[in-house]
Scaffold this active site. Sequence first.
Site, PDB file in Angstrom:
ATOM      1  N   GLU A   1       0.802  -1.234   0.000  1.00 51.31           N
ATOM      2  CA  GLU A   1       0.000   0.000   0.000  1.00 51.31           C
ATOM      3  C   GLU A   1       0.832   1.280   0.000  1.00 51.31           C
ATOM      4  O   GLU A   1       0.630   2.166   0.828  1.00 51.31           O
ATOM      5  CB  GLU A   1      -0.969  -0.024   1.194  1.00 51.31           C
ATOM      6  CG  GLU A   1      -1.866  -1.249   1.173  1.00 51.31           C
ATOM      7  CD  GLU A   1      -2.700  -1.446   2.431  1.00 51.31           C
ATOM      8  OE1 GLU A   1      -2.694  -0.574   3.314  1.00 51.31           O
ATOM      9  OE2 GLU A   1      -3.364  -2.498   2.529  1.00 51.31           O
TER      10      GLU A   1
ATOM     11  N   GLU B   1      -6.216 -10.788  -1.195  1.00 48.38           N
ATOM     12  CA  GLU B   1      -7.041 -10.610   0.021  1.00 48.38           C
ATOM     13  C   GLU B   1      -8.512 -10.556  -0.373  1.00 48.38           C
ATOM     14  O   GLU B   1      -9.259  -9.667   0.042  1.00 48.38           O
ATOM     15  CB  GLU B   1      -6.629  -9.319   0.749  1.00 48.38           C
ATOM     16  CG  GLU B   1      -5.149  -9.278   1.104  1.00 48.38           C
ATOM     17  CD  GLU B   1      -4.718  -8.012   1.852  1.00 48.38           C
ATOM     18  OE1 GLU B   1      -5.586  -7.246   2.309  1.00 48.38           O
ATOM     19  OE2 GLU B   1      -3.498  -7.802   1.969  1.00 48.38           O
TER      20      GLU B   1
HETATM   21  O1  G3I Z   1      -6.546  -9.827  18.633  1.00 51.73           O
HETATM   22  C1  G3I Z   1      -6.882  -8.582  19.239  1.00 51.73           C
HETATM   23  C2  G3I Z   1      -7.715  -8.790  20.459  1.00 51.73           C
HETATM   24  O2  G3I Z   1      -6.958  -9.489  21.413  1.00 51.73           O
HETATM   25  C3  G3I Z   1      -8.154  -7.424  21.001  1.00 51.73           C
HETATM   26  O3  G3I Z   1      -8.993  -7.598  22.074  1.00 51.73           O
HETATM   27  C4  G3I Z   1      -8.915  -6.649  19.910  1.00 51.73           C
HETATM   28  C5  G3I Z   1      -9.316  -5.253  20.367  1.00 51.73           C
HETATM   29  O4  G3I Z   1      -9.069  -4.284  19.396  1.00 51.73           O
HETATM   30  O5  G3I Z   1      -8.053  -6.508  18.812  1.00 51.73           O
HETATM   31  C6  G3I Z   1      -7.667  -7.740  18.246  1.00 51.73           C
HETATM   32  O6  G3I Z   1      -6.802  -7.453  17.174  1.00 51.73           O
HETATM   33  C7  G3I Z   1      -7.398  -6.953  16.012  1.00 51.73           C
HETATM   34  C8  G3I Z   1      -7.057  -7.906  14.871  1.00 51.73           C
HETATM   35  O7  G3I Z   1      -7.464  -7.356  13.662  1.00 51.73           O
HETATM   36  C9  G3I Z   1      -7.674  -9.287  15.045  1.00 51.73           C
HETATM   37  O8  G3I Z   1      -9.056  -9.193  14.955  1.00 51.73           O
HETATM   38  C10 G3I Z   1      -6.784  -5.596  15.751  1.00 51.73           C
HETATM   39  O9  G3I Z   1      -7.234  -4.670  16.704  1.00 51.73           O
HETATM   40  C11 G3I Z   1      -7.162  -5.113  14.375  1.00 51.73           C
HETATM   41  O10 G3I Z   1      -6.432  -3.930  14.081  1.00 51.73           O
HETATM   42  C12 G3I Z   1      -6.782  -6.172  13.351  1.00 51.73           C
HETATM   43  O11 G3I Z   1      -7.224  -5.753  12.105  1.00 51.73           O
HETATM   44  C13 G3I Z   1      -6.553  -6.310  10.996  1.00 51.73           C
HETATM   45  C14 G3I Z   1      -6.109  -5.167  10.090  1.00 51.73           C
HETATM   46  O12 G3I Z   1      -5.558  -5.672   8.894  1.00 51.73           O
HETATM   47  C15 G3I Z   1      -5.025  -4.320  10.771  1.00 51.73           C
HETATM   48  O13 G3I Z   1      -3.886  -5.072  10.981  1.00 51.73           O
HETATM   49  C16 G3I Z   1      -7.502  -7.242  10.262  1.00 51.73           C
HETATM   50  O14 G3I Z   1      -7.721  -8.411  11.062  1.00 51.73           O
HETATM   51  C17 G3I Z   1      -6.898  -7.660   8.932  1.00 51.73           C
HETATM   52  O15 G3I Z   1      -7.867  -8.344   8.169  1.00 51.73           O
HETATM   53  C18 G3I Z   1      -6.463  -6.431   8.153  1.00 51.73           C
HETATM   54  O16 G3I Z   1      -5.823  -6.898   6.970  1.00 51.73           O
HETATM   55  C19 G3I Z   1      -5.371  -5.879   6.058  1.00 51.73           C
HETATM   56  C20 G3I Z   1      -4.140  -6.397   5.368  1.00 51.73           C
HETATM   57  O17 G3I Z   1      -3.172  -6.751   6.324  1.00 51.73           O
HETATM   58  C21 G3I Z   1      -3.592  -5.377   4.381  1.00 51.73           C
HETATM   59  N1  G3I Z   1      -4.617  -4.963   3.454  1.00 51.73           N
HETATM   60  C22 G3I Z   1      -5.858  -4.490   4.036  1.00 51.73           C
HETATM   61  C23 G3I Z   1      -6.415  -5.548   4.976  1.00 51.73           C
HETATM   62  C24 G3I Z   1      -7.735  -5.127   5.521  1.00 51.73           C
HETATM   63  O18 G3I Z   1      -7.566  -4.014   6.354  1.00 51.73           O
END
Ligand code: G3I
Length: 371
Positions: free
Chosen positions: A155, A260
């Site tokens: 990105e 994705e």
């Molecule tokens: O696991 C923790 C949990 O312990 C906690 O209680 C909770 C509270 O916020 O957060 C949980 O973690 C979250 C995680 O997803 C698992 O659900 C994070 O906050 C959250 O930021 C994270 O989001 C991920 C996001 O990227 C940011 O890293 C998404 O799962 C993931 O699907 C998304 O993937 C991205 C790709 O890497 C890059 N392209 C875009 C795509 C979608 O945003």
Amino acid sequence: MYRTLVIPLMILMLASACSSDEQGLKDAFRDQMLIGTAINRIQVDGTDPLAKPFIARHFSSITPENAMKWERIHPEPGRYEFALADSMVAFARSNGMAVIGHVLVWHSQTPGWVFQDSPGNPLTRDALLERMRDHIHTVVGHYRGKVLGWDVVNEAVEEDGSMRRTKWLEIIGDDYIEKAFQYAHEADPDAELYYNDYNNEERAKRAGVIPIVKNLQEKGIRIDGVGIQGHWHLDSPDMEIIDESIGEYAALGMKVMITELEINVLPTPSWLYGAEISRTAEYRESLDPYVEGLPDSVETRLNQRYAELFGILLKHRDVVTRVTFWGVHDGYSWKNNWPMPGRTNYPLLFDRNYQPKPAYYAVIREAEKAR
Ligand code: G3I
């Protein structure tokens, strides 16, 4: 006679009955492309006991959805947390699945300390390059020989094709992308290296990605492919754009991957299309209309869209080497919580009970037609 003909025949029949029980999505695409899924802790630590056999049956590749991001794998200076990602890699390898490393250099999910010295001042270019090199060498080196390919830079381009104003760009300058690819290649000379983005099928953004690829090629720096993330919708993007973009990246000699994939079925304002995770909106019941189930009319549109999409991807199967779904089933999709928290979305091929949806069969039909 009996021993030489009948017994081997019986063994063959038994073997084919067993293996057809185990047929999954990946088998419909064998010899065509890898079919991947994003995975998380809950699927590998036994919390969801159904997950592992299901993933091994249906997918030929995995991408850790979050476990290899900088904030998770390298949360503090000098401290690397490999245990979770190691368990994912071990699971994949013991089931013959390819592993995709996601992600080395990204503006998001990278802790603030990465860009600062210990008193909190911004790092110099040289110091940040050194930190980037150390991170890439350590992570890619740790998985050397075990990861098929890495999303090296994620990105880096804005919607209008300009470079995204990240800390990487601000402190290092334009050549941070070259350096990242160079370091990744040094750390694992056999790994494939990808540039990965969302909306990069669109013409304007593509016009920013293509010079990145060409620049690396001109400088003799390895890049194998372009990842089009594929966070798509029922009404967008146009299939022609996807078709055209694959052709254009392929013309540069790139492999193309949909990295994705999901198709959002919920009403979403178009300014929230894409995957700019810093943009969010508050929950609104009116934008969460299918809590009780997906109406047939929407399900039909989803099936048609998946069928059309795979028609195009299979047409380009000489260059589309992988399609990775962003989640194992609907319940695991990030689209239940982005851009609004707590919605009920249905963007994947399997439902919340691990059952194949009509879209699954639509995709399988396309794969069979292409054989
Ligand atoms: O696991 C923790 C949990 O312990 C906690 O209680 C909770 C509270 O916020 O957060 C949980 O973690 C979250 C995680 O997803 C698992 O659900 C994070 O906050 C959250 O930021 C994270 O989001 C991920 C996001 O990227 C940011 O890293 C998404 O799962 C993931 O699907 C998304 O993937 C991205 C790709 O890497 C890059 N392209 C875009 C795509 C979608 O945003």
